[in-house]
Motif scaffolding. Structure first.
Motif, PDB file in Angstrom:
ATOM      1  N   ASP A  27      -3.542  -3.952  -6.675  1.00  0.00           N
ATOM      2  CA  ASP A  27      -3.955  -2.621  -7.121  1.00  0.00           C
ATOM      3  C   ASP A  27      -2.969  -2.151  -8.176  1.00  0.00           C
ATOM      4  O   ASP A  27      -1.764  -2.065  -7.903  1.00  0.00           O
TER       5      ASP A  27
ATOM      6  N   THR B  73      -0.741   0.967  -7.253  1.00  0.00           N
ATOM      7  CA  THR B  73       0.265   0.670  -6.239  1.00  0.00           C
ATOM      8  C   THR B  73       1.370  -0.207  -6.813  1.00  0.00           C
ATOM      9  O   THR B  73       2.564   0.022  -6.557  1.00  0.00           O
TER      10      THR B  73
ATOM     11  N   ARG C 160       0.863  -1.175   0.000  1.00  0.00           N
ATOM     12  CA  ARG C 160       0.000   0.000   0.000  1.00  0.00           C
ATOM     13  C   ARG C 160       0.903   1.229   0.000  1.00  0.00           C
ATOM     14  O   ARG C 160       1.945   1.245   0.682  1.00  0.00           O
ATOM     15  N   CYS C 161       0.530   2.210  -0.751  1.00  0.00           N
ATOM     16  CA  CYS C 161       1.345   3.417  -0.856  1.00  0.00           C
ATOM     17  C   CYS C 161       1.265   4.255   0.406  1.00  0.00           C
ATOM     18  O   CYS C 161       0.172   4.533   0.907  1.00  0.00           O
TER      19      CYS C 161
ATOM     20  N   MET D 169       6.292   1.432   0.768  1.00  0.00           N
ATOM     21  CA  MET D 169       5.216   0.742   0.053  1.00  0.00           C
ATOM     22  C   MET D 169       4.448  -0.238   0.934  1.00  0.00           C
ATOM     23  O   MET D 169       3.650  -1.035   0.440  1.00  0.00           O
TER      24      MET D 169
ATOM     25  N   THR E 190       3.545   1.961  -9.016  1.00  0.00           N
ATOM     26  CA  THR E 190       4.301   2.948  -8.242  1.00  0.00           C
ATOM     27  C   THR E 190       5.555   2.323  -7.644  1.00  0.00           C
ATOM     28  O   THR E 190       6.664   2.858  -7.778  1.00  0.00           O
TER      29      THR E 190
ATOM     30  N   ARG F 212       1.339   7.635  -7.227  1.00  0.00           N
ATOM     31  CA  ARG F 212       0.363   6.584  -7.538  1.00  0.00           C
ATOM     32  C   ARG F 212      -0.777   7.135  -8.382  1.00  0.00           C
ATOM     33  O   ARG F 212      -1.219   6.492  -9.341  1.00  0.00           O
TER      34      ARG F 212
END
Length: 230
Positions: free
Chosen positions: A179, A182, A145-146, A228, A185, A154
């Motif tokens: 995702d 994500t 997850r960012c 991340m 990114t 993102r």
């Protein structure tokens, strides 16, 4: 089954590429000369053009071979289906594979990372090959997850995915369950960090600085994993 003539042709092409890589290793891509390669192999200048139509076509094949080799090195660290592995551990394994290949092939890395010579234009195929190198990183970051610092990036990359079908297809092929914003990114960020560390390493810029590039790589990958959420 290939014929003796075809096998001979492939052998000569391989010898030409090896001689070209040696020349690049000694003087950089700008030093590559088909005539010099021909002389090294005991061929006439015109004869070498039976195997490669131009200096740029030889460079292109070397670049595509290089991408294929580093992609295979990275792919070899992808765990077998169902064997799992923590995302952070997988990130380190993939990054080490990329790092190790580049350190062993610094002259090829220069071809992959920059413009080999003024006016050279890489073929579209090189973009696909480059994505094959980075593809295994996508599912790793797709499970993360960012953090706040990466959120603006993102959003931009998610728009890129939405507006560019071939990018969307690439991300979906490697990370169908994650995702996409994500996943992309993290992959873009790992690419920039690897490029930065390795560019400095192969240029000898870390000499005398009191640390190993591999130690810096570990620290950068842990920092990225934190960013991340891995």
């Amino acid at each position: 089954m290939s014929t003796p003539r075809q096998r001979y042709r492939e052998q000569v092409r391989s010898e030409i590429k090896q001689a070209a890589l040696a020349q690049i290793g000694a003087g950089g891509a700008a030093a590559l000369s088909l005539n010099a390669v021909a002389r090294h192999l005991g061929m006439t200048g015109p004869a070498i053009y039976k195997y490669f139509e131009s200096r740029d076509s030889l460079l292109t094949e070397l670049i595509l071979d290089g991408f294929g080799e580093v992609a295979a090195a990275v792919r070899a660290e992808v765990p077998a289906e169902g064997s799992g592995g923590e995302p952070r551990e997988r990130l380190h394994a993939l990054a080490r594979a990329f790092f190790s290949w580049v350190v062993a092939h610094p002259h090829l890395f220069h071809l992959l990372a920059g413009t080999p010579s003024p006016g050279y234009r890489a073929p579209p195929e090189s973009v696909r090959q480059a994505r094959e190198v980075l593809g295994p990183f996508l599912p790793v970051f797709g499970r993360g997850r960012c953090g706040p610092a990466a959120a603006p990036l993102r959003e931009e990359l998610l728009r890129w995915v939405e507006e560019t079908p071939d990018v969307a297809e690439w991300v979906r092929a490697y990370a169908p369950d994650g995702d996409p914003g994500t996943a992309l990114t993290g992959t873009v960020m790992v690419w920039t960090r690897l490029q930065g560390i390795l560019s400095l390493e192969v240029q000898g810029q870390f000499t005398g600085m009191g640390h190993r590039a591999a130690t810096l790589l570990t620290a950068e990958m842990d920092s990225l994993a934190d960013t991340m959420g891995l």
